[in-house]
Design an enzyme around this catalytic site. Structure first.
Site, short mmCIF file in Angstrom:
data_model
loop_
_atom_site.label_atom_id
_atom_site.label_comp_id
_atom_site.label_asym_id
_atom_site.label_seq_id
_atom_site.Cartn_x
_atom_site.Cartn_y
_atom_site.Cartn_z
N LYS A 144 1.05 -1.40 0.44
CA LYS A 144 0.11 0.50 -0.06
C LYS A 144 0.20 0.98 -0.33
CE LYS A 144 -4.18 1.51 2.69
NZ LYS A 144 -5.00 1.92 3.83
N SER B 47 -9.60 1.70 2.70
CA SER B 47 -9.01 2.63 2.26
C SER B 47 -8.24 1.59 1.02
CB SER B 47 -8.30 3.55 3.09
OG SER B 47 -7.80 2.92 3.08
N SER C 74 -9.74 -0.71 7.06
CA SER C 74 -9.18 -0.78 5.77
C SER C 74 -8.54 -1.23 5.34
CB SER C 74 -8.43 0.65 5.39
OG SER C 74 -9.05 1.98 5.39
#
Ligand code: GLN
Length: 481
Positions: free
Chosen positions: A78, A153, A177
């Site tokens: 990420k 997210s 997330s």
């Protein structure tokens, strides 16, 4: 066909494939993919790593069995976790050109375990969001239903695992997330105990809630990645010294007490989700688990509490992106000639959701309101923690949906932040109270969209979660065949 770590290692051992060929396949798939799962692909770096792995494999004849559980395994990261020398954007225009001079501990650990980093994954800007629509680099598409959101997210991470654009991925979970996109995309995601995985090199959103978490296509790979990541790090002052609780005996479903909170199976949850989860719980009951009805009295305050605390911490954490310490310094700022105009020109580059949160957080912390909002929310956080501590004295795990509904259409909720926030109702308690929680694929709804089941456990009981998750995964596999 998605291969597990074990299957890939077997193919290395048998000499059927070498790491560089595998990495080349992944890079080609990423290039052809319309999902927008990656912000930055580091192809050359990955190929160099892979060629070194080829050499190790050639010399040893087999995958090194100790110290390299991720040998030759393509991983995605990420884009809020630093990888030294590779651009890290946090999906924000503010960090468009930022090149970190060091790697996050989590990233260092996966690379030290032999993993090959393919690139940096798309996400909601600064990890604020639940749909991956808040990215300055465009939304990520759902891997099987491209008119829908993949969740967020860590949407790039979950979509990439599901679409076989990496074998495993690192995400971060401040209020769900990792678990939410895992559930929307039909993969496994873990939010570990707070402090279990180092946050060093993870860009801070809400520091008392943030945790790095593994995402993979199956439970075993999630556990392998977790074991690589977990452990004390002196560079993170909140890193735990204690170990993961070792089970007294191998996992057994017999007598396991599964708490079923009344507040989590209410009208607002899609009936298909409730039915799917009840069915799975009955299956576990038939194997010897005991279902225990529970009440978590303060659950209904969890979302409000989370959104006060998260935005407050965010407003403080994001003050460093001012064009002086961090963040691009646009020409307009240089020419501003005056401090206020300088800040405005720089911070105008934040997206709408990030700005909304900075403003809300600054308000909640302002001297006239800090008692009414921030301090009150901190008190309610304690009550929520107490509810769960009480619950975990009566049950071993707690079951719940991951979200009230399956993946929704792109754009459907963009104008309604409140509705987006409410979607986090089942995931935020684990962050507020710091305990581990896992999201597991648990069937599909009529539209073919994955349904996620969440299991939560007391602090440091990740091993129990993995044991239960493996049991369920295995039973569902047997049922299908
Ligand atoms: N959806 C939540 C939020 O927007 C959770 C985000 C996260 O876990 N990073 O705050």
């Amino acid at each position: 066909m998605i291969q597990s770590i074990r299957e890939i290692h077997d193919s290395f051992d048998r000499g059927e494939k070498k790491p560089s060929a595998l990495v080349a396949e992944y890079l080609a798939r990423i290039q052809a993919s319309p999902l927008n799962a990656y912000i930055t692909v580091c192809a050359d770096r990955a190929l160099r790593q892979a060629i070194r792995a080829d050499e190790v494999l050639l010399k040893a004849g087999k995958v090194p069995r100790s110290g390299q559980p991720l040998f030759g395994i393509p991983v995605g990261i990420k884009d809020n976790l630093a990888l030294s020398g590779v651009r890290m954007t946090c999906a924000s225009k503010v960090l468009e050109n930022y090149i970190p001079p060091y790697s996050a501990t989590a990233v260092e650990r996966v690379e030290a375990a032999g993993a090959i980093t393919l690139g940096k994954l798309n996400m909601d800007e600064f990890a604020m969001g639940g749909s991956n629509e808040n990215s300055a680099f465009g939304p990520v598409l759902h891997p099987t239903h491209p008119d829908r959101v993949p969740g967020g997210s860590s949407g790039g991470a979950a979509a990439a695992v599901r679409a076989n654009l990496c074998v495993v991925a690192l995400g971060s979970d401040t209020g769900g997330s990792v678990r939410l996109p895992a559930s929307y995309c039909g993969v496994v995601g873990l939010k570990p105990t707070y402090g279990r995985i180092s946050r060093y090199g993870l860009v801070a959103f809400a520091s008392s809630l943030d945790q790095v978490g593994p995402i993979a296509a199956n439970v075993e790979d999630t556990e392998v990645l977790f074991n690589v990541l977990a452990g004390h790090d002196s560079r993170d002052s909140t890193s735990l010294l204690s170990e993961v609780t070792a089970p007294a005996a191998p996992f057994s479903i017999a007598g396991l007490r599964i708490g079923v909170p009344a507040e989590y199976f209410v009208e607002g949850v899609a009936s298909e989700i409730r039915t799917a989860i009840h069915f799975k719980l009955q299956l576990l009951e038939s194997q010897g688990a005991r279902l225990v009805p529970l009440h978590l009295a303060h659950s209904r305050y969890a979302v409000a509490t989370y959104y006060l605390l998260a935005v407050s911490e965010a407003s403080s954490n994001l003050s460093r992106f001012d064009g002086v310490r961090y963040g691009v310094r646009p020409q307009a700022a240089v020419e501003a000639g005056e401090l206020g105009a300088f800040y405005r020109a720089t911070r105008a580059r934040f997206g709408a959701e990030v700005k909304r949160r900075i403003i809300l957080g600054t308000f909640a912390l302002s001297s006239g309101y800090v008692d009414a909002y921030y301090h009150r929310a901190s008190q309610v956080r304690k009550l929520i923690q107490r509810d769960f501590a009480q619950a975990f004295s009566e049950v071993d795990v707690i079951a719940s949906p991951v979200a009230p509904a399956t993946a929704y259409k792109l754009g459907e909720r963009s104008d309604d932040p409140l509705q987006m926030y409410l979607n986090d109702i089942f995931t935020v308690p684990a962050n507020l109270a710091g305990f581990p929680a896992i999201s597991l694929p648990s069937g599909e709804d009529a539209a073919g969209l994955p349904i996620g089941l969440q299991f939560m456990a007391a602090h440091s009981n990740e091993t129990l979660l993995f044991g239960l998750a493996r049991q369920l995964e295995q039973s569902l596999k047997e049922e299908r065949s």
